[in-house]
Write a protein that holds these residues in place. Structure first.
Motif, PDB file in Angstrom:
ATOM      1  N   THR A  12       0.632  -0.969   0.241  1.00  0.00           N
ATOM      2  CA  THR A  12      -0.017   0.336  -0.058  1.00  0.00           C
ATOM      3  C   THR A  12       1.122   1.380  -0.126  1.00  0.00           C
ATOM      4  OG1 THR A  12      -0.268   0.125   2.415  1.00  0.00           O
ATOM      5  CG2 THR A  12      -1.989  -1.163   1.435  1.00  0.00           C
ATOM      6  N   ALA A  13       1.749   1.380  -0.886  1.00  0.00           N
ATOM      7  CA  ALA A  13       2.683   2.602  -1.363  1.00  0.00           C
ATOM      8  C   ALA A  13       3.134   3.169  -2.682  1.00  0.00           C
ATOM      9  CB  ALA A  13       4.144   2.338  -0.195  1.00  0.00           C
ATOM     10  N   GLY A  14       3.496   3.207  -2.696  1.00  0.00           N
ATOM     11  CA  GLY A  14       4.267   3.609  -4.361  1.00  0.00           C
ATOM     12  C   GLY A  14       4.069   5.725  -4.295  1.00  0.00           C
ATOM     13  N   TYR A  15       4.313   6.401  -5.097  1.00  0.00           N
ATOM     14  CA  TYR A  15       4.540   7.611  -5.290  1.00  0.00           C
ATOM     15  C   TYR A  15       3.458   8.709  -6.173  1.00  0.00           C
ATOM     16  CZ  TYR A  15       6.162   6.271  -9.854  1.00  0.00           C
ATOM     17  OH  TYR A  15       6.588   5.847 -11.156  1.00  0.00           O
ATOM     18  N   VAL A  16       3.189  10.047  -6.830  1.00  0.00           N
ATOM     19  CA  VAL A  16       2.262  10.828  -6.767  1.00  0.00           C
ATOM     20  C   VAL A  16       3.228  11.051  -8.085  1.00  0.00           C
ATOM     21  CG1 VAL A  16       1.205  12.505  -7.597  1.00  0.00           C
ATOM     22  CG2 VAL A  16       0.282  11.117  -5.308  1.00  0.00           C
ATOM     23  N   ASN A  17       2.679  10.727  -9.488  1.00  0.00           N
ATOM     24  CA  ASN A  17       3.966  11.013 -10.552  1.00  0.00           C
ATOM     25  C   ASN A  17       3.667  13.044 -10.481  1.00  0.00           C
ATOM     26  OD1 ASN A  17       0.961  11.632 -11.443  1.00  0.00           O
ATOM     27  ND2 ASN A  17       1.874  11.186 -13.739  1.00  0.00           N
ATOM     28  N   ASP A  18       3.281  13.849 -10.821  1.00  0.00           N
ATOM     29  CA  ASP A  18       2.639  15.182 -10.394  1.00  0.00           C
ATOM     30  C   ASP A  18       1.998  15.334  -9.021  1.00  0.00           C
ATOM     31  OD1 ASP A  18       2.683  17.657 -10.661  1.00  0.00           O
ATOM     32  OD2 ASP A  18       2.128  17.310 -13.097  1.00  0.00           O
ATOM     33  N   PRO A  19       3.468  16.283  -8.286  1.00  0.00           N
ATOM     34  CA  PRO A  19       2.203  16.177  -7.234  1.00  0.00           C
ATOM     35  C   PRO A  19       1.897  18.214  -7.165  1.00  0.00           C
ATOM     36  CG  PRO A  19       5.586  16.386  -7.178  1.00  0.00           C
ATOM     37  CD  PRO A  19       4.286  16.438  -7.974  1.00  0.00           C
ATOM     38  N   GLN A  20       2.240  19.011  -8.331  1.00  0.00           N
ATOM     39  CA  GLN A  20       1.755  20.117  -8.275  1.00  0.00           C
ATOM     40  C   GLN A  20       0.762  19.856  -9.589  1.00  0.00           C
ATOM     41  OE1 GLN A  20       0.915  22.440 -11.318  1.00  0.00           O
ATOM     42  NE2 GLN A  20       0.454  23.406 -10.007  1.00  0.00           N
TER      43      GLN A  20
END
Length: 434
Positions: free
Chosen positions: A166-174
């Motif tokens: 249940t983890a990862g990253y957001v490709n575009d924080p802005q």
């Protein structure tokens, strides 16, 4: 006063925008004010935007897991379209290496087990299967490149880790911040950009609104400081620091951008990895690249700077981070002048955020968040909206901290965990890991 609102949120980064959204959803007429030209243009825009569920404290872990479900179903959470499209949560999972420095994750595993957060125990063979580019030699303690012992193995190998699906990253924080802005506007909120708050009038112990750099005065009985690295300067406008036992400060940070080794497909095989043996965290990046950040070992400088004037050029710190990662990945090619970003963390004394009221009635704070709270924005938005309602309706949050029931997880947060008047939490990692 030329305009009147129920609440003014100072800041439109990911957490400020999330608070604006939740306040608008609660029926308040709310305005977010930001000194930059668009939502998420400050430190949020340079965030690694990692979504993970392991923290030093039970309540921090629970808030992260609760927010994970919002990132997982981002469109449903927002409930509103964005003409620019929606940011993507890429759930590649997160591997945390077991080391002596993190107590071989015994306490972390106990905490996530209490919350029924899924995890997998990986041995060295399983790590090599997932990450064949890795060499598991141990190197602790972390060193700088001018140390004669830099890159000298310490003996033995990393023999395991814990993998969190249940983890990862957001490709575009802005873009994620812009999504929150559009959702808040759909709920009735407003945003004002390119304006700096220069004064916060107080009468009879209560905030009256804000005054902007162009002379505009805007009335509101509630003002929320979510100014990120500028939060200390905003607190000083009203003397909010008078009764705080936890302070926050802007710290300069570098993240280096490296090419993946030949033959390694980051999009298919890349993971978020936290590796306290080499004191680095990494995450995949588009274009078969990898972002490398520091986990703040004692040898790395913690440079407190003026948020209105600091050096944005990469230094030897970025090169050091890249070469630390190259200890783990010997086939990594490190450029002499690597690419990357330099920005600020708004860091509290124990690297745990402050989500609280202040000694000034109507003045609230969501500060000390940079570095490890991007992932918690949805939950922090709900927490702050609930806290503001509680205090404004007569709740004595200082005498008895408000319990906060999470939306997606069977857990009630003790909001004293995030108090401005708490003692420094000895359970913290005292690093970006929170």
């Amino acid at each position: 006063m030329s305009e009147t609102y129920d609440a003014i949120v100072i800041g439109a980064g990911v957490i400020g925008a999330a608070i604006g959204l939740e306040l608008a959803r609660s029926g308040r007429r709310v305005l977010n004010v930001d000194r930059l030209p668009a939502a998420g243009y400050g430190s949020t825009g340079n965030s690694c935007a990692i979504i993970r569920v392991h923290y030093s404290t039970l309540d921090g872990t629970a808030l992260a897991y609760d927010s994970y479900f919002d990132w997982k179903d981002w469109a449903d959470y927002l409930g509103a379209p964005d003409e620019r499209g929606l940011a993507e949560f890429r759930d590649c999972g997160c591997l945390v290496m077991k080391t002596a420095q993190n107590g071989r994750l015994t306490r972390i595993v106990d905490t996530v087990s209490r919350l029924n957060i899924p995890f997998e125990e990986w041995d060295a063979q399983r790590i090599r299967e997932a990450l064949p580019i890795y060499d598991l030699k141990r190197y602790w303690p972390a060193r700088r490149m001018d140390d004669p012992a830099f890159a000298t193995p310490a003996g033995g190998e990393i023999d395991g880790g814990v993998f969190f699906p249940t983890a990862g990253y957001v490709n575009d924080p802005q873009l994620a911040s812009h999504n929150l802005q559009r959702a808040a506007e759909a709920a009735g909120g407003r945003f004002l950009f390119n304006r700096t708050v220069v004064a916060i009038p107080v009468a009879n112990g209560r905030v009256q609104g804000v005054e902007l750099d162009d002379g505009t005065r805007i009335a509101a009985p509630v003002v929320v400081n979510v100014a990120g690295p500028h939060s200390g300067k905003v607190n000083a406008l009203v003397g909010a620091e008078r009764d705080m036992t936890i302070a926050s400060r802007p710290i300069r940070q570098e993240v280096v951008h490296v090419d993946a080794p030949d033959g390694f497909d980051v999009a298919r095989s890349g993971l978020v990895v936290s590796d306290s043996d080499i004191a680095c965290y990494v995450r995949p990046e588009t274009g078969n690249h990898i972002l490398v950040g520091s986990e703040d070992p004692d040898c790395d400088p913690r440079e407190v700077v003026d948020p209105d004037g600091f050096d944005r050029s990469l230094s030897e710190q970025a090169v050091t981070q890249a070469y630390r990662f190259a200890q783990r990945v010997p086939s990594l090619k490190v450029a002499h002048r690597p690419k990357g970003v330099v920005d600020l963390y708004d860091v509290s004394d124990d690297w745990i955020p402050i989500y609280d009221r202040s000694c000034i009635d109507g003045f609230f704070m969501a500060i000390g968040t940079s570095g490890n709270q991007f992932k918690n924005a949805p939950g922090a938005g709900r927490l702050m909206a609930r806290l503001i309602d509680h205090v404004e309706n007569g709740g004595d949050h200082d005498a008895q901290a408000m319990p906060f029931r999470l939306k997606h997880v069977e857990h009630t947060v003790d909001s004293a965990t995030f108090s401005r008047r708490r003692a420094i939490n000895p359970e913290s990692s005292f690093s970006v890991l929170g």
